[in-house]
Design a protein around this motif. Structure first.
Motif, PDB file in Angstrom:
ATOM      1  N   ALA A   1       5.128  -0.453 -13.170  1.00 35.55           N
ATOM      2  CA  ALA A   1       5.839  -1.560 -13.819  1.00 35.55           C
ATOM      3  C   ALA A   1       5.603  -2.867 -13.072  1.00 35.55           C
ATOM      4  O   ALA A   1       5.447  -3.936 -13.698  1.00 35.55           O
ATOM      5  CB  ALA A   1       7.336  -1.244 -13.891  1.00 35.55           C
ATOM      6  N   LEU A   2       5.559  -2.818 -11.742  1.00 35.26           N
ATOM      7  CA  LEU A   2       5.300  -4.030 -10.972  1.00 35.26           C
ATOM      8  C   LEU A   2       3.879  -4.541 -11.210  1.00 35.26           C
ATOM      9  O   LEU A   2       3.650  -5.747 -11.338  1.00 35.26           O
ATOM     10  CB  LEU A   2       5.510  -3.753  -9.481  1.00 35.26           C
ATOM     11  N   LEU A   3       2.911  -3.630 -11.277  1.00 34.28           N
ATOM     12  CA  LEU A   3       1.526  -4.048 -11.473  1.00 34.28           C
ATOM     13  C   LEU A   3       1.318  -4.668 -12.854  1.00 34.28           C
ATOM     14  O   LEU A   3       0.423  -5.495 -13.047  1.00 34.28           O
ATOM     15  CB  LEU A   3       0.584  -2.858 -11.284  1.00 34.28           C
ATOM     16  N   LYS A   4       2.140  -4.288 -13.827  1.00 27.48           N
ATOM     17  CA  LYS A   4       2.042  -4.910 -15.148  1.00 27.48           C
ATOM     18  C   LYS A   4       2.398  -6.391 -15.084  1.00 27.48           C
ATOM     19  O   LYS A   4       1.998  -7.164 -15.949  1.00 27.48           O
ATOM     20  CB  LYS A   4       2.973  -4.191 -16.131  1.00 27.48           C
ATOM     21  N   GLU A   5       3.156  -6.804 -14.055  1.00 26.44           N
ATOM     22  CA  GLU A   5       3.528  -8.210 -13.918  1.00 26.44           C
ATOM     23  C   GLU A   5       2.395  -9.048 -13.335  1.00 26.44           C
ATOM     24  O   GLU A   5       2.470 -10.274 -13.342  1.00 26.44           O
ATOM     25  CB  GLU A   5       4.778  -8.335 -13.049  1.00 26.44           C
ATOM     26  N   VAL A   6       1.380  -8.407 -12.770  1.00 29.25           N
ATOM     27  CA  VAL A   6       0.228  -9.136 -12.225  1.00 29.25           C
ATOM     28  C   VAL A   6      -1.055  -8.527 -12.791  1.00 29.25           C
ATOM     29  O   VAL A   6      -1.885  -7.981 -12.065  1.00 29.25           O
ATOM     30  CB  VAL A   6       0.231  -9.091 -10.684  1.00 29.25           C
ATOM     31  N   PRO A   7      -1.253  -8.589 -14.105  1.00 28.70           N
ATOM     32  CA  PRO A   7      -2.359  -7.868 -14.749  1.00 28.70           C
ATOM     33  C   PRO A   7      -3.739  -8.342 -14.327  1.00 28.70           C
ATOM     34  O   PRO A   7      -4.713  -7.602 -14.484  1.00 28.70           O
ATOM     35  CB  PRO A   7      -2.115  -8.129 -16.244  1.00 28.70           C
ATOM     36  N   ASP A   8      -3.848  -9.581 -13.800  1.00 29.06           N
ATOM     37  CA  ASP A   8      -5.170 -10.096 -13.453  1.00 29.06           C
ATOM     38  C   ASP A   8      -5.524  -9.886 -11.990  1.00 29.06           C
ATOM     39  O   ASP A   8      -6.655 -10.188 -11.593  1.00 29.06           O
ATOM     40  CB  ASP A   8      -5.240 -11.597 -13.768  1.00 29.06           C
ATOM     41  N   ARG A   9      -4.594  -9.375 -11.184  1.00 23.76           N
ATOM     42  CA  ARG A   9      -4.894  -9.173  -9.768  1.00 23.76           C
ATOM     43  C   ARG A   9      -5.698  -7.894  -9.565  1.00 23.76           C
ATOM     44  O   ARG A   9      -5.511  -6.903 -10.277  1.00 23.76           O
ATOM     45  CB  ARG A   9      -3.593  -9.086  -8.961  1.00 23.76           C
ATOM     46  N   ARG A  10      -6.581  -7.925  -8.605  1.00 21.67           N
ATOM     47  CA  ARG A  10      -7.313  -6.716  -8.230  1.00 21.67           C
ATOM     48  C   ARG A  10      -6.456  -5.894  -7.271  1.00 21.67           C
ATOM     49  O   ARG A  10      -5.777  -6.443  -6.409  1.00 21.67           O
ATOM     50  CB  ARG A  10      -8.650  -7.079  -7.597  1.00 21.67           C
ATOM     51  N   VAL A  11      -6.499  -4.587  -7.436  1.00 22.07           N
ATOM     52  CA  VAL A  11      -5.633  -3.669  -6.682  1.00 22.07           C
ATOM     53  C   VAL A  11      -6.496  -2.755  -5.823  1.00 22.07           C
ATOM     54  O   VAL A  11      -7.402  -2.095  -6.334  1.00 22.07           O
ATOM     55  CB  VAL A  11      -4.764  -2.822  -7.635  1.00 22.07           C
ATOM     56  N   VAL A  12      -6.230  -2.727  -4.532  1.00 21.47           N
ATOM     57  CA  VAL A  12      -6.911  -1.813  -3.617  1.00 21.47           C
ATOM     58  C   VAL A  12      -5.883  -0.798  -3.122  1.00 21.47           C
ATOM     59  O   VAL A  12      -4.849  -1.166  -2.567  1.00 21.47           O
ATOM     60  CB  VAL A  12      -7.527  -2.553  -2.416  1.00 21.47           C
ATOM     61  N   VAL A  13      -6.155   0.493  -3.350  1.00 23.00           N
ATOM     62  CA  VAL A  13      -5.288   1.566  -2.868  1.00 23.00           C
ATOM     63  C   VAL A  13      -5.936   2.173  -1.629  1.00 23.00           C
ATOM     64  O   VAL A  13      -7.079   2.639  -1.686  1.00 23.00           O
ATOM     65  CB  VAL A  13      -5.080   2.648  -3.943  1.00 23.00           C
ATOM     66  N   LYS A  14      -5.217   2.147  -0.506  1.00 21.61           N
ATOM     67  CA  LYS A  14      -5.741   2.637   0.765  1.00 21.61           C
ATOM     68  C   LYS A  14      -5.074   3.970   1.114  1.00 21.61           C
ATOM     69  O   LYS A  14      -3.847   4.068   1.100  1.00 21.61           O
ATOM     70  CB  LYS A  14      -5.467   1.630   1.885  1.00 21.61           C
ATOM     71  N   GLY A  15      -5.875   4.969   1.423  1.00 24.61           N
ATOM     72  CA  GLY A  15      -5.343   6.283   1.744  1.00 24.61           C
ATOM     73  C   GLY A  15      -5.468   6.608   3.226  1.00 24.61           C
ATOM     74  O   GLY A  15      -6.424   6.179   3.891  1.00 24.61           O
ATOM     75  N   TYR A  16      -4.495   7.371   3.751  1.00 24.13           N
ATOM     76  CA  TYR A  16      -4.463   7.733   5.173  1.00 24.13           C
ATOM     77  C   TYR A  16      -4.043   9.199   5.320  1.00 24.13           C
ATOM     78  O   TYR A  16      -3.377   9.759   4.451  1.00 24.13           O
ATOM     79  CB  TYR A  16      -3.484   6.855   5.945  1.00 24.13           C
ATOM     80  N   THR A  17      -4.399   9.786   6.451  1.00 23.94           N
ATOM     81  CA  THR A  17      -3.991  11.155   6.771  1.00 23.94           C
ATOM     82  C   THR A  17      -3.367  11.177   8.170  1.00 23.94           C
ATOM     83  O   THR A  17      -3.422  10.195   8.903  1.00 23.94           O
ATOM     84  CB  THR A  17      -5.195  12.117   6.770  1.00 23.94           C
ATOM     85  N   ASP A  18      -2.798  12.341   8.535  1.00 24.00           N
ATOM     86  CA  ASP A  18      -2.426  12.546   9.934  1.00 24.00           C
ATOM     87  C   ASP A  18      -3.685  12.988  10.693  1.00 24.00           C
ATOM     88  O   ASP A  18      -4.787  12.967  10.146  1.00 24.00           O
ATOM     89  CB  ASP A  18      -1.293  13.566  10.054  1.00 24.00           C
ATOM     90  N   ASN A  19      -3.523  13.369  11.950  1.00 22.26           N
ATOM     91  CA  ASN A  19      -4.709  13.712  12.754  1.00 22.26           C
ATOM     92  C   ASN A  19      -5.046  15.197  12.749  1.00 22.26           C
ATOM     93  O   ASN A  19      -5.897  15.638  13.518  1.00 22.26           O
ATOM     94  CB  ASN A  19      -4.519  13.240  14.197  1.00 22.26           C
ATOM     95  N   GLN A  20      -4.398  15.973  11.871  1.00 27.18           N
ATOM     96  CA  GLN A  20      -4.698  17.400  11.791  1.00 27.18           C
ATOM     97  C   GLN A  20      -6.010  17.618  11.031  1.00 27.18           C
ATOM     98  O   GLN A  20      -6.220  17.029   9.963  1.00 27.18           O
ATOM     99  CB  GLN A  20      -3.550  18.140  11.093  1.00 27.18           C
TER     100      GLN A  20
END
Length: 278
Positions: free
Chosen positions: A162-181
């Motif tokens: 819903a928040l991203l619908k308010e900024v439809p022209d912005r580019r979105v980068v999703v960053k993923g992380y893990t623990d050290n196992q």
């Protein structure tokens, strides 16, 4: 929200510490005083204690209990004293300086007609969408070795959409992380390394955000950092749980002459179209 309490402490005692889910990114500073709040069914929000911030990191802070009327618990809310009165509507007597400020505002308040003109021409107040997304992202949880968020994260992902619908022209980068196992043998067929797992984690969230009613798939890209940027110690399960996470970055719609940030990979997730070249 208070997210962690050291075990074996008498929480009503002054001087004990708690950990909160706001940090430097939310404007928290050393020495800040925060009121501890508790909400119960059919009972107004109540002040039950006070915290003093003694250590600040980017996403979390450590605070000392300086006053408490009841044992402080994990999940209790907190707010600065100014936020407490102006935003939460608590019955807290204003300070002498606040009373002076209120009197001055009343004396200098423009006439209704002039005020209406000012409001008509005032620029709309912008929301910090990226900050709201960061707060929601910190609430998502991931099981060890698993890419999708847990089932409890579905309402959170819907709020993020819903928040991203308010900024439809912005580019979105999703960053993923893990623990050290390390990735175990039973998962090697899915993820050969934590790098692959972190990227798959980002891709799973990206797919959810680009679902029906969400962000434009062509505006979303993903990147995996494995365990390279921990926000907590990996020596405990509590810390590893915090490090299994995603983060959201919003970029301008167009960057005609500027390269992408060094830590952003523009390769799309499976099923997510690559963003347009800047």
């Amino acid at each position: 929200m208070i997210i962690e309490i050291p075990p074996g402490q008498n929480l009503i005692a002054q001087g004990n510490v708690v950990y909160i889910d706001w940090g430097r990114n939310e404007g928290v500073k050393l020495g800040d005083r925060l009121e501890v709040l508790r909400e119960k069914a059919n009972i107004p929000l109540q002040v039950i204690g006070e915290l003093e911030v003694i250590a600040v990191e980017d996403l979390t802070s450590t605070a000392r209990i300086s006053r408490s009327l009841a044992p402080i618990q994990r999940g209790d809310l907190f707010a600065s004293k100014s936020t407490q009165q102006t935003q939460l509507g608590l019955d807290v007597p204003p300070s002498p300086q606040a009373r002076k400020d209120t009197l001055f505002q009343e004396m200098t308040k423009p006439a209704p007609a002039a005020e209406a003109v000012q409001e008509a021409h005032a620029a709309p107040q912008s929301r910090d969408i990226e900050r709201e997304l960061a707060q929601l992202a910190r609430q998502l949880e991931f099981e060890p070795g698993s890419a999708p968020a847990t089932a409890a994260g579905l309402p959170i992902l819907n709020r993020m959409k819903a928040l991203l619908k308010e900024v439809p022209d912005r580019r979105v980068v999703v960053k993923g992380y893990t623990d050290n196992q390390k990735v175990g043998p039973s998962l090697k067929e899915l993820y050969n390394s934590n790098q692959e797992l972190s990227r798959a984690r980002a891709a799973a969230v990206a797919d959810s955000l680009a679902g029906e009613g969400g962000a434009n798939p062509q505006n979303i890209s993903v990147v995996g950092y494995a365990d390279a940027k921990p926000v907590a110690s990996n020596s405990t399960e509590t810390g590893r749980k915090k490090n299994r996470r995603i983060e959201i970055q919003l970029l301008p719609a167009e960057l005609p002459s500027a390269p992408a940030p060094a830590d952003v990979m523009t390769e799309p997730a499976p099923g997510i179209a690559a963003p347009p070249a800047p």
